[in-house]
Motif scaffolding. Structure first.
Motif, PDB file in Angstrom:
ATOM      1  N   UNK A 190       0.783  -1.231   0.000  1.00  0.00           N
ATOM      2  CA  UNK A 190       0.000   0.000   0.000  1.00  0.00           C
ATOM      3  C   UNK A 190       0.808   1.270   0.000  1.00  0.00           C
ATOM      4  N   UNK A 191       2.134   1.160   0.046  1.00  0.00           N
ATOM      5  CA  UNK A 191       2.994   2.346   0.069  1.00  0.00           C
ATOM      6  C   UNK A 191       3.586   2.579  -1.321  1.00  0.00           C
ATOM      7  N   UNK A 192       3.519   3.823  -1.779  1.00  0.00           N
ATOM      8  CA  UNK A 192       3.993   4.170  -3.110  1.00  0.00           C
ATOM      9  C   UNK A 192       5.495   4.464  -3.095  1.00  0.00           C
ATOM     10  N   UNK A 193       6.207   3.917  -4.092  1.00  0.00           N
ATOM     11  CA  UNK A 193       7.628   4.184  -4.240  1.00  0.00           C
ATOM     12  C   UNK A 193       7.971   4.418  -5.693  1.00  0.00           C
ATOM     13  N   UNK A 194       9.258   4.570  -5.971  1.00  0.00           N
ATOM     14  CA  UNK A 194       9.689   4.840  -7.344  1.00  0.00           C
ATOM     15  C   UNK A 194      10.825   3.908  -7.711  1.00  0.00           C
ATOM     16  N   UNK A 195      10.791   3.446  -8.973  1.00  0.00           N
ATOM     17  CA  UNK A 195      11.756   2.463  -9.474  1.00  0.00           C
ATOM     18  C   UNK A 195      12.584   3.056 -10.604  1.00  0.00           C
ATOM     19  N   UNK A 196      13.869   2.650 -10.667  1.00  0.00           N
ATOM     20  CA  UNK A 196      14.700   2.983 -11.822  1.00  0.00           C
ATOM     21  C   UNK A 196      15.606   1.798 -12.107  1.00  0.00           C
ATOM     22  N   UNK A 197      15.615   1.341 -13.359  1.00  0.00           N
ATOM     23  CA  UNK A 197      16.439   0.195 -13.699  1.00  0.00           C
ATOM     24  C   UNK A 197      16.303  -0.200 -15.149  1.00  0.00           C
ATOM     25  N   UNK A 198      16.207  -1.494 -15.400  1.00  0.00           N
ATOM     26  CA  UNK A 198      16.105  -1.995 -16.764  1.00  0.00           C
ATOM     27  C   UNK A 198      15.203  -3.212 -16.822  1.00  0.00           C
ATOM     28  N   UNK A 199      14.611  -3.438 -17.993  1.00  0.00           N
ATOM     29  CA  UNK A 199      13.808  -4.624 -18.212  1.00  0.00           C
ATOM     30  C   UNK A 199      14.662  -5.760 -18.730  1.00  0.00           C
ATOM     31  N   UNK A 200      14.385  -6.972 -18.254  1.00  0.00           N
ATOM     32  CA  UNK A 200      15.142  -8.161 -18.683  1.00  0.00           C
ATOM     33  C   UNK A 200      14.154  -9.271 -19.019  1.00  0.00           C
ATOM     34  N   UNK A 201      14.578 -10.268 -19.819  1.00  0.00           N
ATOM     35  CA  UNK A 201      13.692 -11.393 -20.126  1.00  0.00           C
ATOM     36  C   UNK A 201      13.222 -12.092 -18.866  1.00  0.00           C
ATOM     37  N   UNK A 202      12.066 -12.688 -18.945  1.00  0.00           N
ATOM     38  CA  UNK A 202      11.432 -13.276 -17.767  1.00  0.00           C
ATOM     39  C   UNK A 202      12.251 -14.433 -17.184  1.00  0.00           C
ATOM     40  N   UNK A 203      13.098 -15.069 -18.010  1.00  0.00           N
ATOM     41  CA  UNK A 203      13.887 -16.196 -17.517  1.00  0.00           C
ATOM     42  C   UNK A 203      15.270 -15.783 -17.007  1.00  0.00           C
ATOM     43  N   UNK A 204      15.531 -14.480 -16.919  1.00  0.00           N
ATOM     44  CA  UNK A 204      16.810 -14.010 -16.387  1.00  0.00           C
ATOM     45  C   UNK A 204      16.945 -14.368 -14.922  1.00  0.00           C
ATOM     46  N   UNK A 205      18.099 -14.950 -14.566  1.00  0.00           N
ATOM     47  CA  UNK A 205      18.331 -15.358 -13.162  1.00  0.00           C
ATOM     48  C   UNK A 205      19.033 -14.227 -12.421  1.00  0.00           C
TER      49      UNK A 205
END
Length: 205
Positions: A190-205
């Motif tokens: 329920x708490x709002x935050x902010x993200x910064x990063x990158x998208x990766x394939x769903x099978x990335x470990x």
């Protein structure tokens, strides 16, 4: 000056050559560069050379000695010393296991007549075209900060150069549909935050 450095990065650019191109003295160029960017010409150039060398190690099969010479290092040993000091591993170790490192990113300095927001002639804005896109399943790697509530707020708590440089070093593993340098809000309990990063394939470990 920054654009000139980028264009001549493999030609052993010097402060004198830069000053001749700009038309001011080396002292004035050096002083202005440091004043605006917060880093000396020498240190900026060294960081960018190392960045390009790291990318070449990651993305090509060129010999390490050739990469060193192509990017302004006097020898493979000189590249190794700089690489270990900056990234904590040798060029060879990074090549066989390219873990995230903090690359020195190109600075973007606004010209005096540029603004981050605004300056758009609203009479030129066209009607938006709407379309639907299917985005395959993926996940994100990055910093999820509950203290930050928006983009500007996020950078109060984090060093932009460090994070952007690290994300750039991971560009090869990013998901081509989503890509690097993604940002947005998230909710946790329920708490709002902010993200910064990158998208990766769903099978990335």
């Amino acid at each position: 000056m920054i654009d000139w450095i980028e264009e001549h990065i493999q030609e052993n650019p010097t402060l004198l050559a830069l000053s001749n191109h700009i038309g001011y003295s080396p002292y004035y160029c050096s002083s202005l560069f440091h004043k605006i960017s917060g880093i000396t010409f020498k240190n900026y150039l060294a960081g960018r050379r190392l960045c390009y060398a790291a990318i070449a190690l990651r993305d090509t099969t060129d010999k390490i000695i050739d990469i060193a010479l192509q990017h302004g290092f006097s020898s493979q040993e000189a590249l190794t010393r700089a690489f270990v000091k900056a990234y904590g591993c040798t060029p060879y170790a990074y090549r066989i296991n390219p873990t995230p490192i903090k690359l020195s990113i190109k600075y973007d300095v606004l010209k005096p007549n540029q603004k981050i927001f605004g300056g758009i002639n609203m009479t030129t804005v066209k009607e938006a075209n709407i379309r639907f896109e299917f985005i395959p399943a993926h996940k994100y790697i990055g910093i999820w900060d509950l203290r930050a509530k928006n983009y500007d707020d996020f950078w109060k708590y984090h060093n932009c150069d460090d994070i952007c440089g690290t994300i750039d070093s991971m560009r090869k593993v990013s998901f081509e549909v989503v890509g690097c340098h993604q940002a947005g809000w998230f909710y946790e309990n329920g708490q709002k935050g902010y993200f910064y990063g990158l998208g990766v394939p769903v099978d990335t470990v």
